[in-house]
Scaffold this motif. Structure first.
Motif, mmCIF file in Angstrom:
data_model
loop_
_atom_site.group_PDB
_atom_site.id
_atom_site.type_symbol
_atom_site.label_atom_id
_atom_site.label_comp_id
_atom_site.label_asym_id
_atom_site.label_seq_id
_atom_site.Cartn_x
_atom_site.Cartn_y
_atom_site.Cartn_z
ATOM 1 N N ALA A 1 0.944 -1.164 0.012
ATOM 2 C CA ALA A 1 0.087 0.050 0.029
ATOM 3 C C ALA A 1 0.882 1.330 -0.169
ATOM 4 C CB ALA A 1 -0.762 -0.109 1.197
ATOM 5 N N GLU A 2 1.906 1.214 0.822
ATOM 6 C CA GLU A 2 2.784 2.101 0.800
ATOM 7 C C GLU A 2 3.428 2.589 -0.361
ATOM 8 O OE1 GLU A 2 3.497 2.191 5.903
ATOM 9 O OE2 GLU A 2 4.912 1.242 4.334
ATOM 10 N N ALA A 3 4.278 1.399 -1.015
ATOM 11 C CA ALA A 3 4.865 1.556 -2.083
ATOM 12 C C ALA A 3 4.142 2.150 -3.499
ATOM 13 C CB ALA A 3 5.439 0.138 -2.351
ATOM 14 N N VAL A 4 2.799 1.558 -3.498
ATOM 15 C CA VAL A 4 2.036 1.921 -4.396
ATOM 16 C C VAL A 4 1.548 3.433 -4.303
ATOM 17 C CG1 VAL A 4 -0.282 1.711 -5.647
ATOM 18 C CG2 VAL A 4 1.142 -0.471 -5.008
ATOM 19 N N SER A 5 1.237 3.810 -3.227
ATOM 20 C CA SER A 5 0.859 5.226 -2.840
ATOM 21 C C SER A 5 2.064 6.329 -3.256
ATOM 22 C CB SER A 5 0.402 5.410 -1.577
ATOM 23 O OG SER A 5 -0.739 4.575 -1.343
ATOM 24 N N SER A 6 3.176 5.838 -2.872
ATOM 25 C CA SER A 6 4.173 6.778 -2.999
ATOM 26 C C SER A 6 4.479 6.989 -4.421
ATOM 27 C CB SER A 6 5.693 6.522 -2.071
ATOM 28 O OG SER A 6 5.745 5.226 -2.216
ATOM 29 N N ALA A 7 4.667 5.808 -5.172
ATOM 30 C CA ALA A 7 4.777 5.827 -6.555
ATOM 31 C C ALA A 7 3.950 6.908 -7.478
ATOM 32 C CB ALA A 7 4.677 4.322 -7.105
ATOM 33 N N VAL A 8 2.376 6.694 -7.004
ATOM 34 C CA VAL A 8 1.784 7.451 -7.535
ATOM 35 C C VAL A 8 1.753 8.828 -7.332
ATOM 36 C CG1 VAL A 8 -1.044 8.050 -7.621
ATOM 37 C CG2 VAL A 8 -0.141 5.528 -7.807
ATOM 38 N N LEU A 9 1.885 9.031 -6.239
ATOM 39 C CA LEU A 9 2.232 10.731 -5.749
ATOM 40 C C LEU A 9 3.419 11.353 -6.387
ATOM 41 C CD1 LEU A 9 1.803 10.462 -2.040
ATOM 42 C CD2 LEU A 9 0.410 11.417 -3.388
ATOM 43 N N PHE A 10 4.409 10.642 -6.598
ATOM 44 C CA PHE A 10 5.870 11.196 -7.362
ATOM 45 C C PHE A 10 5.321 11.162 -8.803
ATOM 46 C CE2 PHE A 10 8.312 9.760 -3.468
ATOM 47 C CZ PHE A 10 8.663 10.896 -3.304
ATOM 48 N N ILE A 11 4.830 10.270 -9.315
ATOM 49 C CA ILE A 11 4.527 10.274 -10.869
ATOM 50 C C ILE A 11 3.589 11.364 -11.074
ATOM 51 C CG2 ILE A 11 3.303 9.146 -12.791
ATOM 52 C CD1 ILE A 11 4.614 6.430 -11.624
ATOM 53 N N SER A 12 2.600 11.610 -10.368
ATOM 54 C CA SER A 12 1.614 12.573 -10.658
ATOM 55 C C SER A 12 2.157 14.280 -10.427
ATOM 56 C CB SER A 12 0.234 12.534 -9.694
ATOM 57 O OG SER A 12 0.663 12.844 -8.350
ATOM 58 N N ALA A 13 3.024 14.125 -9.431
ATOM 59 C CA ALA A 13 3.625 15.675 -9.246
ATOM 60 C C ALA A 13 4.900 15.909 -10.295
ATOM 61 C CB ALA A 13 4.240 15.549 -7.954
ATOM 62 N N TYR A 14 5.542 14.825 -10.801
ATOM 63 C CA TYR A 14 6.665 14.988 -11.684
ATOM 64 C C TYR A 14 6.205 15.282 -12.860
ATOM 65 C CZ TYR A 14 10.788 14.762 -8.549
ATOM 66 O OH TYR A 14 11.735 15.072 -7.551
ATOM 67 N N PHE A 15 5.387 14.360 -13.426
ATOM 68 C CA PHE A 15 5.075 14.303 -14.870
ATOM 69 C C PHE A 15 3.597 14.970 -15.189
ATOM 70 C CE2 PHE A 15 7.853 10.769 -13.936
ATOM 71 C CZ PHE A 15 8.851 10.959 -14.719
ATOM 72 N N VAL A 16 2.776 14.880 -14.194
ATOM 73 C CA VAL A 16 1.284 15.252 -14.648
ATOM 74 C C VAL A 16 1.167 16.781 -13.963
ATOM 75 C CG1 VAL A 16 -1.000 14.862 -14.498
ATOM 76 C CG2 VAL A 16 0.457 12.972 -14.534
ATOM 77 N N HIS A 17 1.789 17.099 -12.973
ATOM 78 C CA HIS A 17 1.860 18.243 -12.020
ATOM 79 C C HIS A 17 0.193 18.575 -11.579
ATOM 80 C CE1 HIS A 17 5.211 19.857 -15.120
ATOM 81 N NE2 HIS A 17 5.633 19.008 -14.017
ATOM 82 N N ALA A 18 -0.123 17.290 -11.179
ATOM 83 C CA ALA A 18 -1.685 17.459 -10.853
ATOM 84 C C ALA A 18 -1.754 17.198 -9.255
ATOM 85 C CB ALA A 18 -2.373 16.400 -11.265
ATOM 86 N N PRO A 19 -2.435 18.227 -8.540
ATOM 87 C CA PRO A 19 -2.479 18.159 -7.164
ATOM 88 C C PRO A 19 -3.482 16.926 -6.731
ATOM 89 C CG PRO A 19 -3.927 19.824 -7.813
ATOM 90 C CD PRO A 19 -3.385 19.116 -9.112
ATOM 91 N N ILE A 20 -2.898 15.860 -6.643
ATOM 92 C CA ILE A 20 -3.673 14.539 -6.380
ATOM 93 C C ILE A 20 -3.811 14.499 -4.972
ATOM 94 C CG2 ILE A 20 -3.393 13.438 -8.422
ATOM 95 C CD1 ILE A 20 -1.767 11.410 -6.651
ATOM 96 N N SER A 21 -4.775 13.829 -4.388
ATOM 97 C CA SER A 21 -5.150 13.609 -2.917
ATOM 98 C C SER A 21 -4.327 12.211 -2.383
ATOM 99 C CB SER A 21 -6.515 13.236 -2.637
ATOM 100 O OG SER A 21 -6.619 12.663 -1.295
ATOM 101 N N THR A 22 -3.428 12.867 -1.328
ATOM 102 C CA THR A 22 -2.518 11.672 -0.954
ATOM 103 C C THR A 22 -3.455 10.769 -0.315
ATOM 104 O OG1 THR A 22 -0.895 13.108 -0.389
ATOM 105 C CG2 THR A 22 -0.922 11.248 0.779
#
Length: 343
Positions: free
Chosen positions: A267-288
């Motif tokens: 759960a932690e590994a998947v969540s952190s991957a989604v957060l970093f990808i969205s911030a670096y590549f999509v620049h989207a303010p997603i919900s942690t």
């Protein structure tokens, strides 16, 4: 009210929001590690605070989205801009405190976006030249809001199924010990991602407050976030994280599914991957919050669909759905009060 004094007040309220975000969302990074016994609560909170601080210094692309792509208020006075931002902040803080009190892991990200939209709508209705950028909101907020929990759930489910097959014949005691140790790194990574994503929202708000009056040397038309704002937001979310968030830790750690060290790790590994990808590549303010909660549910569903406590998850999802309109309503009301009293 003197516009420079108002700007200072707005920046202080933005820092308070950042701190509230820290203790409200601290649970996201550490709930699984605490529940599985990988980390003691105090150690986990200190670690999360430190990683939030570092993560907040890693970039400003999400901050720029908050500052520029939600509400266009460049055609109104500095005073009107400042009152709009403080109304949005109060809407987000109010909703965060309500959901924290009931132990619901709602989204600080969507609370502040809802607050901005509600305050902006109040100004639009009043006939002022403020516009909500609906196309950008859909692209940068609504689409990621829907996709991030779906991706979090799906990836966690798939990876957990594969992992269960790999470790099926392994010694359970040794496996648990290994994944408890591994969770130290994945929870740290998740806290880093949380700081990277969530502190930037406060940076964007502080920039919106400082720009109309030229604080921190901001020039007209400038888009770069000043270092002073980055440092203040980083420290505020770190201090807020130190306050904990025990109510939400309990909800995430035990009320969605029964967590094992393996599930916590995934759960932690998947969540952190989604957060970093969205911030670096999509620049989207997603919900942690959305990402972590859905990933936890995904790991539970890998055993049996009945292993997920869907009644609790339903309450959480309902809180997600009403976050934007609820924070928006509070922001709308504050903007109306400010407009009647001061503008």
């Amino acid at each position: 009210m003197e516009v420079y004094v108002l700007a200072v007040v707005v920046i202080i309220v933005a820092l308070i929001f950042d701190g509230v975000n820290g203790f409200h969302d601290a649970a996201n990074a550490i709930a699984t590690a605490i529940t599985t016994g990988a980390l003691k609560a105090r150690t986990a909170i200190i670690m999360a605070a430190g990683m939030n601080l570092i993560g907040a210094l890693m970039g400003t692309a999400v901050a720029a989205v908050i500052a520029r792509d939600i509400v266009d208020m460049t055609q109104v006075s500095a005073e009107q801009q400042l009152f709009l931002v403080i109304a949005a902040l109060l809407g987000a803080i109010g909703w965060n405190l309500i959901t924290w009190w009931f132990g619901l892991p709602s989204s600080s990200t969507h609370a502040i976006i809802g607050g901005l939209m509600g305050a902006g709508l109040a100004e639009q209705i009043a006939g002022n030249d403020v516009h909500i950028k609906l196309a950008k909101v859909v692209e940068k907020v609504i689409d990621p809001m829907v996709l991030s929990p779906v991706v979090g759930f799906g990836l966690a489910l798939i990876i957990m199924v594969i992992l269960n097959k790999i470790i099926k014949k392994a010694n359970l005691k040794e496996t648990d010990k290994f994944f408890r140790s591994a969770q130290i790194f994945t929870s740290a990574s998740l806290a880093l991602g949380h700081g990277f994503q969530d502190a930037q929202k406060s940076m964007g708000l502080m920039f919106m407050a400082a720009a109309p009056v030229g604080f921190f040397g901001i020039q007209p038309g400038q888009t770069e976030i000043p270092l002073q704002i980055i440092l203040m937001a980083s420290l505020a979310i770190s201090v807020g994280t130190m306050a904990g968030g025990q109510r939400i830790i309990h909800t995430l750690g035990s009320k969605i599914t029964v967590l094992s060290p393996q599930k916590g790790f995934v759960a932690e590994a998947v969540s952190s991957a989604v957060l970093f990808i969205s911030a670096y590549f999509v620049h989207a303010p997603i919900s942690t919050t959305h990402t972590v909660t859905s990933a936890i549910a995904g790991t539970g569903a890998s055993d049996d669909i009945r292993a997920v406590k869907w009644s609790t998850l339903k309450n959480i999802v309902m809180a997600w759905i009403i976050t934007v309109p609820s924070a928006g309503l509070i922001g709308f009301m504050f903007e109306e009060v400010f407009r009647m009293l001061f503008m």
